[in-house]
Design a protein around this motif. Sequence first.
Motif, short mmCIF file in Angstrom:
data_model
loop_
_atom_site.label_atom_id
_atom_site.label_comp_id
_atom_site.label_asym_id
_atom_site.label_seq_id
_atom_site.Cartn_x
_atom_site.Cartn_y
_atom_site.Cartn_z
N ILE A 1 3.09 -1.45 4.14
CA ILE A 1 2.65 -0.08 3.88
C ILE A 1 3.83 0.87 4.07
O ILE A 1 4.69 0.63 4.93
CB ILE A 1 1.46 0.31 4.79
CG1 ILE A 1 0.84 1.65 4.36
CG2 ILE A 1 1.86 0.33 6.26
CD1 ILE A 1 -0.53 1.90 4.97
N ARG B 1 -3.29 7.09 5.90
CA ARG B 1 -2.50 5.91 6.23
C ARG B 1 -3.19 5.11 7.35
O ARG B 1 -3.26 3.88 7.31
CB ARG B 1 -1.10 6.34 6.65
CG ARG B 1 -0.14 5.22 6.86
CD ARG B 1 1.27 5.82 7.05
NE ARG B 1 2.19 4.77 7.38
CZ ARG B 1 2.38 4.29 8.61
NH1 ARG B 1 1.73 4.81 9.63
NH2 ARG B 1 3.23 3.31 8.83
N ILE C 1 0.84 -1.20 0.00
CA ILE C 1 0.00 0.00 0.00
C ILE C 1 0.88 1.24 0.00
O ILE C 1 1.80 1.37 0.81
CB ILE C 1 -0.92 0.03 1.25
CG1 ILE C 1 -1.88 -1.16 1.28
CG2 ILE C 1 -1.67 1.36 1.36
CD1 ILE C 1 -3.01 -1.10 0.29
#
Length: 177
Positions: free
Chosen positions: A70, A89, A11
Amino acid sequence: MEFSPIRILGIDPGLRTTGFGVIEAQGQSRVYVASGCIRSGEGSLPERLHVLLKGVREVCDHYRPQQAAIEQVFVNVNPQSTLLLGQARGAAISALVLAGLPVAEYTALQVKQAVVGNGHAAKEQVSHMVQRLLSLNGEPQADAADALACALAHASHATGGLATVGMKSRRGRWVSL
């Protein structure tokens, strides 16, 4: 000893556009599964965060990753931008946790070092290496390329290619103990 492939979701968080990339890693093999972007559109902050949370969750439900990676937030000159990025986030991490995935975090420096071999590589270099490493016909969209790079960095870490025994992260770089 042969290991089963690990499906990894990367991500690249953003409030307007959150990139995602799904790969399968087995030993030194990396196979592209999917990538794309989740666009939050216009609207209030809560509405946009809801779109991101729902979008990441749908990606998890559709592609069934086993692990997630991420990119960590870097501090902008503009504190308001940093705060908004952090909230996007947080929405993405929440979706990953709700999907039951273990979540690893990597700095941009770590991702670039793992994919390009240079922690200060340009975005174009990262995109080009993602294309080469995954044998893609063309370069992916910028946000999707960053997400795929994050997944590749995690695959290297998970299979011992990036961080092996006797290594640790110091100020965003992998160094020997």
